[in-house]
Design a protein around this motif. Structure first.
Motif, short mmCIF file in Angstrom:
data_model
loop_
_atom_site.label_atom_id
_atom_site.label_comp_id
_atom_site.label_asym_id
_atom_site.label_seq_id
_atom_site.Cartn_x
_atom_site.Cartn_y
_atom_site.Cartn_z
N GLU A 62 -0.78 -3.23 -13.43
CA GLU A 62 -1.92 -3.92 -12.18
C GLU A 62 -1.35 -3.53 -10.96
O GLU A 62 -2.42 -2.09 -10.55
CB GLU A 62 -1.53 -5.20 -12.26
CG GLU A 62 -2.12 -6.81 -12.75
CD GLU A 62 -1.63 -7.85 -12.72
OE1 GLU A 62 -1.38 -7.64 -11.80
OE2 GLU A 62 -1.98 -8.62 -13.29
N ILE A 63 0.16 -2.66 -10.20
CA ILE A 63 0.38 -1.94 -9.58
C ILE A 63 0.05 -1.05 -9.67
O ILE A 63 -0.25 -0.07 -8.77
CB ILE A 63 1.51 -1.78 -9.37
CG1 ILE A 63 1.88 -3.10 -8.47
CG2 ILE A 63 2.70 -1.12 -8.43
CD1 ILE A 63 3.65 -4.01 -9.17
N SER B 112 -3.75 0.07 -9.53
CA SER B 112 -3.74 0.26 -8.08
C SER B 112 -3.54 0.97 -7.04
O SER B 112 -4.28 2.16 -6.16
CB SER B 112 -3.65 -1.00 -7.35
OG SER B 112 -3.62 -0.90 -5.84
N GLU B 113 -2.18 2.02 -7.37
CA GLU B 113 -2.05 3.08 -7.08
C GLU B 113 -2.93 4.66 -7.27
O GLU B 113 -3.55 5.42 -6.55
CB GLU B 113 -0.54 3.13 -7.28
CG GLU B 113 0.37 3.98 -6.73
CD GLU B 113 0.32 4.04 -4.83
OE1 GLU B 113 0.84 5.23 -4.53
OE2 GLU B 113 0.15 3.53 -5.17
N ARG C 189 -6.36 4.40 -7.96
CA ARG C 189 -7.57 4.18 -7.43
C ARG C 189 -7.09 5.39 -6.19
O ARG C 189 -7.91 6.10 -6.03
CB ARG C 189 -8.07 2.71 -7.29
CG ARG C 189 -8.19 2.36 -8.56
CD ARG C 189 -9.14 0.71 -8.09
NE ARG C 189 -8.52 -0.20 -7.82
CZ ARG C 189 -7.79 -1.11 -8.54
NH1 ARG C 189 -8.12 -0.99 -10.17
NH2 ARG C 189 -7.30 -1.88 -8.18
N ARG C 190 -5.70 4.36 -5.33
CA ARG C 190 -5.55 5.42 -4.34
C ARG C 190 -5.42 7.09 -4.64
O ARG C 190 -5.91 8.36 -3.89
CB ARG C 190 -4.63 5.35 -3.46
CG ARG C 190 -4.67 3.68 -2.64
CD ARG C 190 -3.72 3.11 -2.37
NE ARG C 190 -2.74 2.84 -2.59
CZ ARG C 190 -2.37 1.96 -3.11
NH1 ARG C 190 -3.10 0.35 -2.81
NH2 ARG C 190 -1.17 1.65 -3.34
N GLN D 97 1.26 -1.34 0.21
CA GLN D 97 0.55 -0.01 -0.37
C GLN D 97 0.73 1.26 0.13
O GLN D 97 0.30 2.34 -0.34
CB GLN D 97 -0.94 -0.55 1.13
CG GLN D 97 -1.45 -1.38 1.40
CD GLN D 97 -2.86 -0.98 0.37
OE1 GLN D 97 -3.68 -0.25 -0.33
NE2 GLN D 97 -2.94 -2.07 -0.46
#
Length: 493
Positions: A407-408, A411-412, A414-415, A381
């Motif tokens: 993918e990584i 995810s980043e 989205r944050r 995270q």
């Protein structure tokens, strides 16, 4: 993706100061030809649409000018510090935006929409995390106490010009290290000359209130509240050593003997129930110093000198030295310094990361990916791990590695949906992994984040023309296109 056109910082300063002189010298006449938004009594510095866009525009401009520190380790550290303090403020539900600027002057400021900026020079001048936390807490308090709004409402006819003048003064003072002394003095004198005596008095009142509330935030967040007064003392030392005048922070934050004494007295009366142990500040400070150095050799000389004299924190000096040696391609020397660090703290995240950085620099990609992968499994995270891991995967060059990077990064993103650096990397990773639709979608979002609403709509419309889209892709893109078209209609109204 085309690069936005860059304007030199001097052009911005000239624009801001010209606007300030035009409006400040003759406000009534100037307003005959310029419609200024009515900001009185609204509780806002800017109209709602501009307020929402300001953080994005500020970040984008600073990035285009090369003034934004984007190192994920440095950026995330000060963002964490900022939100640790915000959690204990009256504005804990508000969104803030914390930035470090690649500017050598010692300064910091709060701007509309919760934007708080620290100059790199201020971070490098501080002796501890508590000192910087005192500055950040002070700026947060300016926001939470609505000082900018109050100032605008106090002089409605001067509201927008004064904001421009203030920003121009801050940037001019901050960039003074890059100007000749005569030019810097002239720019600063012009900015100072715009202030009315009532505005100066009002600023002093705001400064006292921001100090008082900021010290309370520090104590609640676990920082030593005496750090604020300690930073004032640090500035005093810097002021005595600067022949051209005091640091910019003292110009934009007027300092008095009573102010320092009051800060020290308040701090002594406060108890820190849960002290926050910060073991990263000096490492992050060393990292920032390397990035601000004109050449790696300059940083190498600085850290070797500190080690020889026994000054500062040894681990931080060796960490900064290792980073500078990697940049200078002196890998064997860097390995020795990293070995010293890992021997003492083998599981320290930043030491493991710089070890992986060295492997990348030596083109030992597989070993670096193993190192980053292990760290990502433990700290998935954390953007301090995610970003360098994704970069390493893209260096590997295979479609499979690019797919994992995508993918990584997804995810980043989205944050951190407004992070242009992440979105640009994601577009590249998606394209390299053989997913052109996803890459094109990210390009559209990147246009949108840059303020290019029309370009984003056109990009999505082009994607919908593809015959290869499946049902889910078409539905997702159509839904986003409808959102952007709705925003376009609202803007036209």
């Amino acid at each position: 993706m085309p690069n936005a056109r860059r304007r030199p910082i001097s052009s911005l300063l000239n624009l801001l100061l010209a606007a300030a002189l035009a409006f400040g010298g003759a406000p009534a006449a100037a307003q005959d030809g310029v419609r200024l938004p009515d900001m009185g009594g609204t509780g806002q510095v800017l109209p709602p649409e501009q307020e929402r866009a300001f953080p994005r525009d500020f970040r984008l401009y600073m990035r285009q000018e090369g003034l934004l520190v984007e190192d994920p380790i440095v950026a995330s550290y000060f963002e964490d510090m900022g939100y640790r303090l915000v959690m204990h403020s009256d504005d804990r539900d508000r969104e803030f935006h914390f930035h470090v600027l690649r500017i050598p002057g010692i300064n910091a400021f709060a701007a509309p929409a919760g934007v708080v900026a620290l100059n790199a020079g201020l971070v490098l001048a501080a002796d501890s995390a508590d000192e910087v936390a005192g500055v950040v807490a002070h700026e947060i308090s300016h926001v939470s106490q609505k000082h900018l709004q109050r100032g605008m409402e106090a002089q409605q006819s001067m509201s927008l010009p004064m904001m421009l003048a203030t920003m121009g003064l801050v940037l001019a003072g901050s960039m003074a290290g890059g100007m000749d002394a005569e030019t810097a003095q002239g720019v600063l004198a012009t900015g100072v000359g715009l202030a009315q005596q009532s505005q100066i008095n009002y600023t002093r009142q705001n400064e006292a209130e921001a100090d008082r509330i900021g010290i309370q935030l520090m104590a609640r967040a676990g920082y030593d509240p005496s750090g604020m007064a300690a930073f004032f003392q640090t500035l005093s030392r810097a002021s005595r050593s600067m022949g051209a005048g005091p640091p910019e922070y003292l110009r934009t934050h007027p300092m008095t003997v009573s102010r320092v004494a009051e800060a020290r007295d308040r701090a002594e009366r406060l108890d820190v129930r849960r002290p926050y142990r910060d073991d990263r500040f000096h490492l992050v400070q060393a990292r920032l110093r390397v990035s601000m150095a004109r050449q790696p050799d300059e940083a190498i000389e600085y850290f070797r000198g500190r080690l020889d004299q026994g000054e500062g924190v040894e681990a931080a000096n060796r960490y900064g030295l290792a980073m500078a040696l990697i940049e200078a391609a002196r890998y064997a020397d860097a390995e020795a310094e990293i070995g010293w660090l890992l021997e003492r703290e083998p599981d320290h995240q930043l030491y493991r990361l710089i070890e992986a950085d060295l492997l990348i620099a030596r083109e030992r990609i597989d070993a670096a990916l193993d190192a980053y992968g292990t760290l990502y499994a433990a700290y998935g995270q954390s953007q301090t791990v995610a970003i360098p891991y994704a970069r390493a995967l893209l260096r590997a060059g295979s479609p499979q590695a690019a797919e994992r990077a995508a993918e990584i990064l997804a995810s980043e993103l989205r944050r951190r949906p407004g992070d242009l650096n992440v979105s640009e990397m994601l577009a590249y990773a998606a394209d390299r992994s053989g997913d052109p639709v996803r890459a094109a979608e990210v390009v559209a979002e990147n246009y949108y984040q840059r303020g290019g609403l029309i370009q984003a709509i056109e990009q999505l419309e082009r994607i919908l023309e593809r015959d290869t889209l499946d049902y889910y892709q078409r539905a997702r893109i159509t839904a986003r296109l409808d959102q952007l078209r709705g925003e376009q209609v609202r803007q036209r109204r």
